[in-house]
Scaffold this active site. Structure first.
Site, PDB file in Angstrom:
ATOM      1  N   ASP A  81      -7.326   1.744   2.366  1.00  0.00           N
ATOM      2  CA  ASP A  81      -7.364   2.912   3.593  1.00  0.00           C
ATOM      3  C   ASP A  81      -7.866   3.971   3.421  1.00  0.00           C
ATOM      4  OD1 ASP A  81      -5.424   3.896   5.594  1.00  0.00           O
ATOM      5  OD2 ASP A  81      -4.097   4.800   4.237  1.00  0.00           O
ATOM      6  N   HIS A 111       0.724  -1.145   0.122  1.00  0.00           N
ATOM      7  CA  HIS A 111       0.008  -0.003  -0.063  1.00  0.00           C
ATOM      8  C   HIS A 111       0.916   1.256   0.017  1.00  0.00           C
ATOM      9  CE1 HIS A 111      -3.309   2.773   0.933  1.00  0.00           C
ATOM     10  NE2 HIS A 111      -2.479   3.191   1.918  1.00  0.00           N
ATOM     11  N   ASP A 162       0.884   5.120  -0.145  1.00  0.00           N
ATOM     12  CA  ASP A 162       0.271   6.326  -0.377  1.00  0.00           C
ATOM     13  C   ASP A 162       0.867   7.231  -1.352  1.00  0.00           C
ATOM     14  OD1 ASP A 162      -1.846   6.236   1.900  1.00  0.00           O
ATOM     15  OD2 ASP A 162      -0.012   5.912   2.980  1.00  0.00           O
ATOM     16  N   HIS A 174      -6.554   9.985  -0.826  1.00  0.00           N
ATOM     17  CA  HIS A 174      -6.912  10.035   0.481  1.00  0.00           C
ATOM     18  C   HIS A 174      -6.079  10.545   1.729  1.00  0.00           C
ATOM     19  CE1 HIS A 174      -5.106   5.814   0.700  1.00  0.00           C
ATOM     20  NE2 HIS A 174      -4.755   6.255   1.741  1.00  0.00           N
TER      21      HIS A 174
END
Length: 1017
Positions: free
Chosen positions: A374, A262, A264, A578
């Site tokens: 997330d 994951h 970001d 996000h």
């Protein structure tokens, strides 16, 4: 038999730590190291390879914050190591507790080809297995000295998030740069013992299996010669083979492991660093895929693929090859893993349009799953958007972070506001950085709330955020856990294979209706207000640019800016990630976002100006362009015309006791000497909107110091202390004319200053409030309160392609947890037959409470208090969050129904444009039903010249609409969001230049309108 369990478990921990793991590299020699520090921002690979390096040594410090150091590492394999497995061990000064949150590097061969990433849990580079002996080795390390923002202890304000304040002192120290013999037998023994030790710890103490494992581990430790671990490793492993071969129970939980990292797209690092994090991770994963035939890796976010395609083409070539081989899986089908509460309807749709189209064009892959592990909660309109995009499954993890209520399902069908149901899975492992540890797998099996009806879950496996992804140790664990007594059964699987099997196993999964609200991170609806304003403004400008450009292209043969709009959309979609739009990134990210939004606005204004100029033509007639989806001032939606003035003149008179009364025949507004709205009277129904004894547009401040996650969280105790800002520096009548009157109110508090213009315009049923704040508070929450004389059991909040209702009470913990909630352009509270809306142009957070008045004067009515969240001032991760100037527009709309709330919400976000021209221009398309809202008018992305119209039912009921075109219409088709024909839509009745269709509540419909002279696509 005596109980020696604790003795053996403690022995295992010490022997592993102090003897077996250190024996992994029994022989080593140092490498020669030289370094070159890139000036400023990262440089192209060729420049880093060709730079002039200076010698450095282990123990030397390196790496100013955000700098790039190119290390050149050279050496020669000792000839006596011939036939052995040899690796380079390259420790840049890593802290193994922080994979993804510190220094990282990408290793290149001398020719510039990528080798793999270096990360805290992945510090090796394989030389050969076996080596010949005598080989010369050389690598180049592009090392990023990213500072640790989320330190120990966490959430402490830091200046490291902005290169202007981060300083230049080195952050790291080279720890090890060696060539070493890799002892394969020792490595395998480590994996055996770790798997069994972790499994053993999770089994019941009275379970026979735990004691079987314990005995085998004890015998293996007896077999280990602590003076010659390598020489005794195989003997120790032999003692473990029987317990490792015992098969799992037939009822064991099944876990689909999906290799994952994951990443970001921005957070505690800037966008440019994410480009390199993705390159390092994908280089790691393509190398691992080549070595491990069972492994499957999934990566989401089309933007991240696009980045490495543009900036690291040599890495992208490896990715393309791995995707073609079928085990590197593009997942999710979105441009980024966006926030879902705040993006507008069209923006949420375009996340799928651009994401899915990228994967189709680059790889020929159509995504059925949406991958958002997330994201901070999920808007109630999302299921309909997912379906309209041609997808059918959703995965997320974040709801497990909720602090009040445990979500009752892990596998379920999620129903949105339009009735669409999407098969959804929350991995019960409760992490999107799974390591396949015994504790994680046991938790997944125990935690799975749908056991008995289903037995299958998914585990995203790997270190994220630049931590390097899945490791060879995780793959070794999965191999041992494939069919192991006492453990869930683990298989590497593609997300689509998991979802297909899970849905087949559980076809009648339970249903959850409405939003998936995260009971955490509520402050993200308000933090970094300029980022949020930039997003909303960009969305509206994109709507206008497409509308006017399409109209000008069809009616005036004006060139349609396909490429420019494509890139502008992608820029806006990226910033809906996000941790950007929610305001939870470092200062660098948000300052850069401000500059990007300014550039986006400037370019879109040019596009809009050019299109309107082509439409208006030469001339001096004063025209008004209405881009809103409803008529106003006598001008149809999407048209240019001459604005009409309607309604009585506005009167403004001094009010007894101070302040002013404004009256336009529809509303009477009273602003008292404090600058507060003490009356908002609806003449038509003889009704007061403001609760007795209360004042609206009351600014309030609260202390705002959550227990953790400063930029993310607002904790409920903030409400315990409130200060009403009732002292005014000045209350003055700024303008007064027949067309409108404005009262200006200025206030000072703390180190901040507020100016508000309260305007009542002719013919308008709303009080407009323009608020300018020069904000210099810290850890403070600013709200605008509107106490309304309403007994509302529920209220409506706009979301994508419609609205949802929330109760106004707190009967249960589920309602009580929603003390700060999202909305788009409006919230609406009502009694039967009469209501009030609050509309805004850039706000997202709000709260709504109600109280019963104490009965003074015989009144025992209910006061419903709606509050808009204006500003916060958290200090982590950006210690200067929101300092400076801000501008908001919101409006109070008494007497509003849902239709009025929808209409006024669009109007405040899409102000009329004034220009000169030769005469009115009819809209390109019109609809004849007020409940049908057109969210996009554009030309088809395939450059065919077809006109695309997206619309939806906006009131929550049924609507029958006739759409009329201003051009010759030869055909009309329903399509999905990607503009591909579909049968999943309403029946179309076409007659001439009209199309008639019936819509269900909140139904989304995309129409492809084929102009005469063109065949249907």
């Amino acid at each position: 038999m005596h109980d020696d369990r604790a003795l053996i478990e403690a022995r295992l921990a010490r022997v592993l730590t102090e003897r077996i793991r250190p024996a992994l590299y029994p022989h080593s020699v140092p490498l020669e190291v030289a370094a070159w520090v890139a000036p400023g921002e990262p440089v192209p690979v060729a420049e880093g390879l060709a730079a002039s390096h200076s010698p450095v040594a282990v123990g030397d410090s390196w790496g100013a914050p955000w700098a790039t150091t190119w290390f050149k590492v050279t050496g020669r394999v000792p000839r006596e190591w011939a036939g052995r497995t040899v690796e380079a061990v390259l420790d840049l000064g890593f802290d193994e507790r922080m994979p993804g949150f510190q220094c990282e590097a990408l290793v290149y061969a001398p020719d510039g080809s990528p080798v793999k990433g270096l990360n805290p849990r992945n510090q090796w580079v394989r030389v050969g297995a076996p080596v010949r002996g005598g080989e010369r080795v050389e690598w180049h390390l592009e090392a990023a000295s990213n500072p640790v923002i989320l330190g120990v202890p966490p959430f402490r304000p830091t200046a490291l998030g902005d290169p202007k304040t981060a300083g230049s002192a080195p952050l790291y120290r080279l720890a090890r740069m060696d060539l070493a013999v890799f002892d394969t037998a020792v490595w395998e023994l480590i994996q055996d013992l770790e798997v069994l030790g972790e499994l053993m710890a999770e089994l019941p103490v009275d379970a026979p299996r735990r004691w079987e494992v314990l005995g085998a581990v004890g015998r293996a430790l007896d077999a280990v010669d602590l003076r010659d671990v390598g020489g005794s490793a195989e003997a120790a492993r032999a003692e473990l083979r029987e317990v490792l071969a015992a098969p799992a129970a037939a009822s064991a939980h099944r876990i689909s492991a999906v290799g994952h990292a994951h990443i970001d797209s921005a957070w505690l690092w800037p966008l440019r660093e994410t480009v390199r994090k993705v390159a390092r991770t994908t280089a790691n994963m393509t190398a691992l895929l080549a070595d491990e035939p069972e492994f499957v890796y999934a990566m989401s976010q089309a933007q991240q693929y696009a980045w490495i395609k543009e900036h690291r083409p040599e890495v992208y070539a490896l990715v393309r090859q791995a995707v073609a081989e079928g085990r590197f899986v593009p997942a999710g089908g979105m441009w980024v893993e966006s926030d879902t509460h705040m993006p507008g309807s069209e923006a949420m749709a375009r996340q799928f349009v651009h994401g899915k189209r990228f994967f189709l064009e680059e790889f020929g892959i159509e995504n059925d799953e949406v991958w958002l592990p997330d994201t901070f909660g999920f808007a109630a309109g999302l299921p309909g958007i997912i379906k309209a995009a041609g997808s059918k499954w959703l995965l997320t993890q974040k709801i497990s972070w909720s602090r009040t209520n445990a979500f009752p399902h892990h596998t379920f069908r999620w129903e949105g506001i339009d009735g669409t149901r999407i098969f959804t899975h929350f991995p019960p492992v409760d992490t999107y950085n799974c390591r396949l540890s015994g504790a994680e797998l046991a938790h997944a099996e125990r935690n799975f709330r749908d056991k008995g009806a289903a037995r299958h879950s998914l585990a995203p496996t790997g270190w994220g955020d630049g931590g390097g992804g899945t490791t060879r140790e995780m793959i070794a664990k999965a191999r041992r856990l494939r069919d192991l007594d006492g453990s869930p059964m683990v298989r590497w699987e593609k997300p689509a294979d998991f979802f297909a099997a899970a849905q087949a196993e559980y076809p009648q999964a339970p249903v959850w209706v409405g939003e998936l609200y995260l009971e955490l991170h509520r402050g993200t609806l308000t933090s970094q207000a300029r980022t949020k304003r930039g997003n909303r403004r960009s969305e509206q400008l994109l709507r206008e640019a497409e509308l006017w450009s399409a109209t000008a292209a069809v009616l005036r043969h004006h060139p349609y800016p396909y490429a420019a709009l494509d890139q502008l959309w992608k820029s806006v979609l990226l910033h809906q990630f996000h941790d950007i739009l929610p305001g939870s990134s470092i200062a660098w990210v948000h300052r850069e976002a401000e500059r990007t939004y300014a550039a986006v606005a400037a370019e879109l204004e040019e596009i809009i100006g050019a299109a309107l100029g082509a439409l208006a033509g030469g001339g001096s007639m004063e025209l008004t362009a209405n881009a809103a989806p409803h008529a106003r001032s006598g001008i149809a939606a999407g048209a240019l015309g001459v604005a009409a003035t309607e309604g009585p003149e506005v009167r403004a008179v001094p009010r007894p006791g101070g302040g002013f009364t404004l009256d336009n025949g529809l509303l009477r507004i009273e602003v008292d000497a404090r600058g507060l709205v003490v009356s908002a009277y609806d003449h038509d129904v003889d009704r007061e909107a403001v609760a007795p004894g209360c004042a609206a547009n009351l600014l309030q401040i609260h202390p705002d110091f959550p227990n953790r996650w400063d930029a993310w969280d607002v904790d409920a105790f903030y409400r315990n202390v409130v200060t009403d800002l009732t002292e005014a520096d000045e209350v003055a009548l700024r303008t007064a004319s027949p067309s409108g009157a404005t009262v200006r109110v200025t206030r000072s508090f703390g180190a901040s200053h507020v100016t508000q213009d309260l305007t009542l315009a002719r013919g308008q049923r709303r009080l407009d409030i323009a608020t300018d704040v020069d904000w210099h508070e810290s850890e403070t929450f600013l709200k605008a309160a509107f106490p309304l004389d309403l007994h509302a059991e529920r209220y409506a909040a706009e979301t994508q392609f419609g609205h949802l209702y929330r109760p106004t009470h707190t009967n249960t913990s589920w309602e009580a947890a929603k003390f700060e909630v999202p909305a788009h352009r409006f919230v609406h509270a009502a009694e039967p037959g009469w209501g009030v809306a609050l509309v805004n142009d850039c706000l997202y957070g709000h709260d709504l409470t109600r109280t019963v008045r104490d009965g003074d004067g015989g009144d025992h009515g209910t006061t419903t208090i709606v509050r808009l969240s204006l500003l916060r001032a958290p200090r982590f991760p950006d210690p200067e969050t929101d300092q400076g100037l801000h501008h908001f527009r919101y409006a109070l709309v008494p007497g509003a129904g849902i239709g009025d709330a929808v209409r006024e919400g669009h109007r405040i976000n899409l102000p009329e444009r004034r220009l000169s021209g030769s005469g009115p221009v009819a809209p390109l398309v019109t609809v004849d039903d007020d409940a049908t809202v057109v969210t996009a008018v554009k030309l088809a992305d395939d450059t065919s010249g077809d006109v695309i119209v997206r619309l939806h039912e906006a009131h929550g009921g049924r609507a029958t609409t006739t759409l009329t075109t201003a051009f010759g219409l030869s055909d009309a088709l329903t399509t999905d969001l990607l503009e591909r024909p579909t049968d999943d839509g309403p029946a179309l009745e076409r007659a001439g230049n009209t199309v008639r269709l019936a819509l269900r509540p909140f139904q989304i419909v995309t129409l492809r309108l084929v102009r005469q002279g063109r065949a249907a696509a």
